[in-house]
Design a protein around this motif. Structure first.
Motif, PDB file in Angstrom:
ATOM      1  N   GLN A 144       0.825  -1.205   0.000  1.00 16.95           N
ATOM      2  CA  GLN A 144       0.000   0.000   0.000  1.00 16.95           C
ATOM      3  C   GLN A 144       0.863   1.260   0.000  1.00 16.95           C
ATOM      4  O   GLN A 144       0.534   2.239  -0.679  1.00 16.95           O
ATOM      5  N   LYS A 145       1.962   1.237   0.746  1.00 19.28           N
ATOM      6  CA  LYS A 145       2.850   2.397   0.770  1.00 19.28           C
ATOM      7  C   LYS A 145       3.479   2.613  -0.603  1.00 19.28           C
ATOM      8  O   LYS A 145       3.540   3.751  -1.108  1.00 19.28           O
ATOM      9  N   GLU A 146       3.969   1.529  -1.221  1.00 25.77           N
ATOM     10  CA  GLU A 146       4.559   1.649  -2.548  1.00 25.77           C
ATOM     11  C   GLU A 146       3.535   2.125  -3.569  1.00 25.77           C
ATOM     12  O   GLU A 146       3.842   2.951  -4.439  1.00 25.77           O
ATOM     13  N   GLN A 147       2.310   1.616  -3.467  1.00 27.60           N
ATOM     14  CA  GLN A 147       1.265   2.029  -4.392  1.00 27.60           C
ATOM     15  C   GLN A 147       1.008   3.528  -4.272  1.00 27.60           C
ATOM     16  O   GLN A 147       0.875   4.233  -5.277  1.00 27.60           O
ATOM     17  N   HIS A 148       0.956   4.034  -3.047  1.00 31.35           N
ATOM     18  CA  HIS A 148       0.730   5.465  -2.827  1.00 31.35           C
ATOM     19  C   HIS A 148       1.893   6.290  -3.388  1.00 31.35           C
ATOM     20  O   HIS A 148       1.678   7.313  -4.055  1.00 31.35           O
TER      21      HIS A 148
END
Length: 270
Positions: A106-110
């Motif tokens: 989720q962090k990488e996606q953001h």
């Protein structure tokens, strides 16, 4: 006469008062085995449920059957619950790993969505949609640059006017220091026919390397996370039978690589 019969009937009645302590003993033994079983399966939620059930069964509520001094039934919100979980339990370890992977993804996606928005805005503001394109996949964020925006025909020398574009991309990459970056060169299938480059493979490799060197002129970027590669004519994105298709195939791709793939969760055994 009736009194005598009544007395005889009373004398024949069997004393069953021993059944009460016997039943109590069996109940206590059952409770003991339940507690031992619950203690061997270290699960605070199941243990809490069992103890509340036993409290209700023996006292009709929370009363004298209280073992909270031995094992805490509820964990305070500010206490690390992992202290009460068995790290050797495969189900617990797998669940924790899946939760950690999901948070990282989720962090990488953001991060990559935010970077793509900024790049797209730059492309729109500078009217570069014919030369640049961005694409976000499950594996990477790719910036595709047409070769005519960076090089002259048959050359691997970066045009002076392309350094501004390289500088903007390097500034964006410097803000995301935890991602690996690949710079890849591609050509069409027309033989190079140049003394400087024996094959299209040589040309694509040199173009990728030269553009990467300009990106690395930004001293805020760590060179260790970069690599360059030449694919020559062997990864086309369009047909090589038309000039328009060949023009699309001649390109440089700057890819920001994910460290986490899309999480594939499996059901955790209970």
């Amino acid at each position: 006469m009736s009194k005598k019969k009544h007395r005889e009937h009373h004398e024949e009645h069997i004393d069953e008062t021993w059944l009460i302590p016997y039943a109590d003993l069996l109940t206590l033994l059952l409770a003991l085995f339940i507690i031992l079983f619950a203690s061997s399966q270290v699960d605070s939620k199941k243990y809490d449920s069992i103890m509340r059930s036993l409290n209700s069964a023996f006292t009709g509520g929370t009363g004298t059957f209280n073992v909270s001094n031995m094992i805490p039934l509820q964990v305070a919100p500010n206490v690390d619950k992992s202290k009460y979980e068995d790290p050797s339990n495969p189900a617990t370890a797998q669940q924790q790993q899946q939760e950690q992977q999901a948070k990282q993804f989720q962090k990488e996606q953001h991060d990559l969505e935010q970077l793509k928005e900024r790049l797209d805005q730059y492309i729109a503001d500078n009217q570069l949609s014919a030369e640049l394109d961005t694409q976000l996949t499950d594996d990477l964020l790719m910036i595709t640059i047409r070769d005519n925006a960076l090089f002259s025909s048959g050359s691997a020398t970066v045009k002076p006017e392309a350094t501004r574009l390289a500088g903007f991309i390097s500034e964006m990459l410097a803000q995301y220091p935890n991602y690996r970056v690949e710079v890849a060169g591609h050509t069409d299938n027309v033989p190079i026919g140049s003394a400087a480059f024996e094959t299209n493979w040589d040309l694509s490799s040199k173009r990728a390397l030269n553009f990467m060197k300009i990106l690395l002129e930004n001293d805020q970027i760590g060179p260790a996370r970069f690599r360059s590669i030449g694919y020559g004519e062997y990864h086309p994105i369009d047909t090589n039978d038309t000039e328009e298709g060949r023009s699309k195939n001649r390109r440089v791709e700057v890819s920001i690589l994910r460290s986490m793939k899309t999480p594939q969760f499996e059901e955790v055994p209970k």
